[in-house]
Design a protein around this motif. Sequence first.
Motif, PDB file in Angstrom:
ATOM      1  N   VAL A  66       8.873   1.138  -5.978  1.00 21.30           N
ATOM      2  CA  VAL A  66       9.805   0.107  -5.491  1.00 21.30           C
ATOM      3  C   VAL A  66      10.755   0.616  -4.405  1.00 21.30           C
ATOM      4  CG1 VAL A  66       9.721  -1.030  -7.753  1.00 21.30           C
ATOM      5  CG2 VAL A  66      11.627   0.526  -7.246  1.00 21.30           C
ATOM      6  N   HIS A  67      10.586   1.848  -3.922  1.00 24.17           N
ATOM      7  CA  HIS A  67      11.657   2.475  -3.144  1.00 24.17           C
ATOM      8  C   HIS A  67      11.996   1.755  -1.837  1.00 24.17           C
ATOM      9  CE1 HIS A  67       8.311   4.297  -0.878  1.00 24.17           C
ATOM     10  NE2 HIS A  67       9.184   4.552   0.075  1.00 24.17           N
ATOM     11  N   ASP A  68      11.050   0.997  -1.305  1.00 26.09           N
ATOM     12  CA  ASP A  68      11.312   0.354  -0.006  1.00 26.09           C
ATOM     13  C   ASP A  68      11.519  -1.148  -0.096  1.00 26.09           C
ATOM     14  OD1 ASP A  68      11.533   2.452   1.777  1.00 26.09           O
ATOM     15  OD2 ASP A  68       9.409   2.460   2.336  1.00 26.09           O
ATOM     16  N   ILE A  69      11.699  -1.707  -1.298  1.00 25.44           N
ATOM     17  CA  ILE A  69      11.853  -3.177  -1.361  1.00 25.44           C
ATOM     18  C   ILE A  69      13.095  -3.638  -0.612  1.00 25.44           C
ATOM     19  CG2 ILE A  69      10.593  -3.418  -3.558  1.00 25.44           C
ATOM     20  CD1 ILE A  69      13.333  -4.053  -4.861  1.00 25.44           C
ATOM     21  N   ALA A  79       6.924  12.429  -1.367  1.00 28.07           N
ATOM     22  CA  ALA A  79       5.820  11.517  -1.682  1.00 28.07           C
ATOM     23  C   ALA A  79       5.799  10.362  -0.681  1.00 28.07           C
ATOM     24  CB  ALA A  79       5.978  10.984  -3.104  1.00 28.07           C
ATOM     25  N   ASP A  80       6.975   9.873  -0.311  1.00 27.38           N
ATOM     26  CA  ASP A  80       7.120   8.808   0.696  1.00 27.38           C
ATOM     27  C   ASP A  80       6.418   9.229   1.996  1.00 27.38           C
ATOM     28  OD1 ASP A  80       8.129   6.787   2.346  1.00 27.38           O
ATOM     29  OD2 ASP A  80      10.232   7.228   1.939  1.00 27.38           O
ATOM     30  N   ASP A  81       6.651  10.443   2.407  1.00 29.79           N
ATOM     31  CA  ASP A  81       6.039  10.931   3.656  1.00 29.79           C
ATOM     32  C   ASP A  81       4.521  11.020   3.554  1.00 29.79           C
ATOM     33  OD1 ASP A  81       8.447  11.281   5.071  1.00 29.79           O
ATOM     34  OD2 ASP A  81       8.796  13.213   4.106  1.00 29.79           O
ATOM     35  N   ASP A 112       0.844  -1.209   0.000  1.00 25.89           N
ATOM     36  CA  ASP A 112       0.000   0.000   0.000  1.00 25.89           C
ATOM     37  C   ASP A 112       0.875   1.254   0.000  1.00 25.89           C
ATOM     38  OD1 ASP A 112      -2.390  -1.483   0.249  1.00 25.89           O
ATOM     39  OD2 ASP A 112      -2.302  -1.424   2.443  1.00 25.89           O
ATOM     40  N   HIS A 113       1.896   1.231   0.828  1.00 29.81           N
ATOM     41  CA  HIS A 113       2.785   2.392   0.950  1.00 29.81           C
ATOM     42  C   HIS A 113       3.466   2.703  -0.392  1.00 29.81           C
ATOM     43  CE1 HIS A 113       5.777   5.129   2.483  1.00 29.81           C
ATOM     44  NE2 HIS A 113       6.761   4.299   2.207  1.00 29.81           N
ATOM     45  N   GLY A 114       3.987   1.686  -1.051  1.00 32.87           N
ATOM     46  CA  GLY A 114       4.626   1.892  -2.358  1.00 32.87           C
ATOM     47  C   GLY A 114       3.634   2.384  -3.407  1.00 32.87           C
TER      48      GLY A 114
HETATM   49 FE   LIG Z   1       8.914   4.627   2.190  1.00 34.75          FE
END
Ligand SMILES: [Fe+2]
Length: 189
Positions: free
Chosen positions: A53-56, A145-147, A28-30
């Motif tokens: 994909v930033h947190d894989i 965007a991550d935040d 969901d976060h991604g």
């Molecule tokens: Fe993140």
Amino acid sequence: MTLPELLELLASMGSDPSEETVGLSELDHGLQCAFELARAHPDDQELQVAGLVHDIGHRFGPDDRHGALGAEKVRGLLGDRVAGLVEAHVPAKRYLVTADASYAARLSAQSTRTLGVQGGTLTPDELASFESSPFAVDAVELRRADDAAKVPGRVVPSLRHWVPMLEDVARSRPGAEFPGAVGAPDAST
Ligand SMILES: [Fe+2]
């Protein structure tokens, strides 16, 4: 990592609870992060895919290395810019804490906790190094965007929506030898 392997990994993250937000999975976060970037940067497919994909890297090692580990995993498939953005989203957080006095106060509780492990504020040398990176500006966009991508229950496009864009990015990356074969085994993994 091939595209089918990446899609399988992302899908499996649908059952990984987000470390900090109840009711939100890592998938969901991604998806929310990619959606935020699609709204802000509709013409930048690589940035949107990097958001997805930033947190894989969380699947492959400790938090302080998740940017570098994620970058390593996607570089062969999605190219140097996507990998660079994935890696730079961690120093981008440290950059924002250093450069924007109000940013640290707005960080989520978990992001504040991990900031220490990730190195805290940047030293002057680290700041200069980050600012000279070709990925710095867009990595800061990714980080913002991550935040914003931590909203339980928010309805955004599903993983299936992103498959054609992942295929496009994989085919158009510099050095793609077989433009049609994005699912082929990749020597870099
Ligand atoms: Fe993140």
